[in-house]
Motif scaffolding. Structure first.
Motif, short mmCIF file in Angstrom:
data_model
loop_
_atom_site.label_atom_id
_atom_site.label_comp_id
_atom_site.label_asym_id
_atom_site.label_seq_id
_atom_site.Cartn_x
_atom_site.Cartn_y
_atom_site.Cartn_z
N GLN A 230 0.86 -1.18 0.00
CA GLN A 230 0.00 0.00 0.00
C GLN A 230 0.90 1.23 0.00
O GLN A 230 1.78 1.38 0.85
CB GLN A 230 -0.93 0.03 1.21
CG GLN A 230 -1.89 1.20 1.15
CD GLN A 230 -3.03 1.04 2.13
OE1 GLN A 230 -2.94 0.32 3.12
NE2 GLN A 230 -4.12 1.73 1.85
N CYS A 231 0.66 2.11 -0.95
CA CYS A 231 1.41 3.35 -1.07
C CYS A 231 1.04 4.27 0.09
O CYS A 231 -0.14 4.55 0.32
CB CYS A 231 1.11 4.02 -2.41
SG CYS A 231 2.01 5.55 -2.69
N ASN A 232 2.04 4.72 0.85
CA ASN A 232 1.75 5.59 1.99
C ASN A 232 2.46 6.95 1.90
O ASN A 232 2.36 7.75 2.83
CB ASN A 232 2.05 4.89 3.32
CG ASN A 232 3.44 4.32 3.39
OD1 ASN A 232 4.33 4.71 2.66
ND2 ASN A 232 3.61 3.35 4.27
N GLU A 233 3.15 7.20 0.78
CA GLU A 233 3.72 8.52 0.53
C GLU A 233 3.87 8.69 -0.97
O GLU A 233 4.35 7.78 -1.66
CB GLU A 233 5.09 8.65 1.21
CG GLU A 233 5.72 10.01 1.02
CD GLU A 233 7.09 10.13 1.69
OE1 GLU A 233 7.47 11.26 2.01
OE2 GLU A 233 7.78 9.10 1.87
N ALA B 270 6.73 5.98 -1.32
CA ALA B 270 7.03 4.91 -0.37
C ALA B 270 5.81 4.03 -0.22
O ALA B 270 4.68 4.45 -0.47
CB ALA B 270 7.41 5.50 0.99
N TRP B 271 6.08 2.79 0.17
CA TRP B 271 4.98 1.86 0.42
C TRP B 271 5.32 0.93 1.57
O TRP B 271 6.47 0.66 1.85
CB TRP B 271 4.62 1.05 -0.83
CG TRP B 271 5.77 0.30 -1.45
CD1 TRP B 271 6.25 -0.93 -1.10
CD2 TRP B 271 6.57 0.74 -2.55
NE1 TRP B 271 7.30 -1.28 -1.90
CE2 TRP B 271 7.51 -0.29 -2.81
CE3 TRP B 271 6.57 1.87 -3.35
CZ2 TRP B 271 8.46 -0.18 -3.83
CZ3 TRP B 271 7.51 1.97 -4.36
CH2 TRP B 271 8.44 0.95 -4.59
N HIS B 272 4.28 0.49 2.24
CA HIS B 272 4.37 -0.61 3.20
C HIS B 272 4.08 -1.86 2.40
O HIS B 272 3.08 -1.94 1.70
CB HIS B 272 3.35 -0.44 4.33
CG HIS B 272 3.26 -1.64 5.21
ND1 HIS B 272 2.07 -2.15 5.64
CD2 HIS B 272 4.21 -2.44 5.75
CE1 HIS B 272 2.29 -3.22 6.39
NE2 HIS B 272 3.59 -3.40 6.47
N GLY B 273 4.99 -2.81 2.47
CA GLY B 273 4.79 -4.09 1.79
C GLY B 273 4.81 -5.22 2.80
O GLY B 273 5.46 -5.11 3.84
N HIS C 107 9.47 0.59 2.09
CA HIS C 107 10.39 0.86 0.99
C HIS C 107 10.13 2.27 0.50
O HIS C 107 9.02 2.59 0.08
CB HIS C 107 10.19 -0.15 -0.14
CG HIS C 107 11.28 -0.12 -1.15
ND1 HIS C 107 11.47 -1.13 -2.04
CD2 HIS C 107 12.25 0.80 -1.41
CE1 HIS C 107 12.51 -0.83 -2.82
NE2 HIS C 107 13.00 0.34 -2.44
N ALA C 108 11.15 3.11 0.58
CA ALA C 108 11.00 4.53 0.24
C ALA C 108 12.01 4.94 -0.82
O ALA C 108 13.13 4.42 -0.88
CB ALA C 108 11.19 5.38 1.50
N THR D 51 17.16 5.05 -2.60
CA THR D 51 16.15 4.09 -2.16
C THR D 51 16.64 3.43 -0.88
O THR D 51 17.81 3.03 -0.78
CB THR D 51 15.81 3.05 -3.25
OG1 THR D 51 14.75 2.21 -2.76
CG2 THR D 51 16.99 2.19 -3.65
N GLN D 52 15.76 3.38 0.11
CA GLN D 52 16.08 2.75 1.39
C GLN D 52 14.89 1.89 1.81
O GLN D 52 13.74 2.22 1.53
CB GLN D 52 16.37 3.81 2.45
CG GLN D 52 17.59 4.64 2.13
CD GLN D 52 17.90 5.68 3.18
OE1 GLN D 52 17.02 6.20 3.84
NE2 GLN D 52 19.19 5.99 3.33
#
Length: 175
Positions: free
Chosen positions: A83-86, A99-102, A117-118, A133-134
């Motif tokens: 889900q994309c959170n930024e 960024a997303w929470h995976g 993952h951002a 990318t981090q």
């Protein structure tokens, strides 16, 4: 010169998770505007990054990411729900951020993997672009990835960056 940094959500701060990786390139002759469409459109990832496959969105969303969008892809042998959170497109003086929470595996099980993952894409003076990318990861699979040598996440994300740059350069030549 000051460069921007990733914004970390609570629970995913590097150093407090089982695994953390950071990859960055700074290249001349490209701009954030040329990189951004290749990164913000997940269906394009497999065209330049062999470690991603079967990308799809849920709920008639996409093809470009937006905050709140749910999507799926496969990478590093994991079927990743995300889900994309930024999401902030690059603009003059402002870096692009996505960024997303995976996650993969059943919640509460030893096989569960959760990641943040951002990406940050910013123009630098002299006609250069910086792509950072981090990723932080939690769970037993993250611990195993951290202990693997060579680190598959570091190497895989470097391939993603290199492919992203090569695809953007190829697009320049196609114009």
């Amino acid at each position: 010169m000051t460069m921007n940094a990733i914004i970390w959500p609570e629970g995913y701060i590097p150093g407090f998770t089982e695994n953390y990786v950071s990859n960055e390139v700074i290249v001349a002759g490209l701009s954030a505007a040329e990189i951004w469409p290749l990164l913000s459109t997940p269906a394009l990832w497999p065209t330049y990054y062999a470690n991603s496959a079967n990308v799809r969105f849920y709920d008639d969303k996409g093809p470009v990411l937006a905050v709140g969008d749910r999507f799926y892809f496969e990478t590093f042998g994991f079927p990743v729900e995300a889900q994309c959170n930024e999401y902030v497109s690059p603009a003059d003086g402002q870096p692009g951020r996505v960024a997303w929470h995976g996650w993969a595996g059943e919640e509460g099980t030893e096989g569960r993997l959760d990641v943040h993952h951002a990406w940050l894409v910013e123009d630098l003076e002299g006609g250069r672009v910086r792509i950072l990318t981090q990723e932080t990861q939690k769970g037993k699979p993250a611990e195993e990835l951290h202990n693997a040598k060579p680190n598959p996440m570091i190497n895989g994300h470097q391939e993603w960056l290199d492919g992203l740059v090569a695809a953007a350069r190829a697009n320049q030549g196609a114009k």
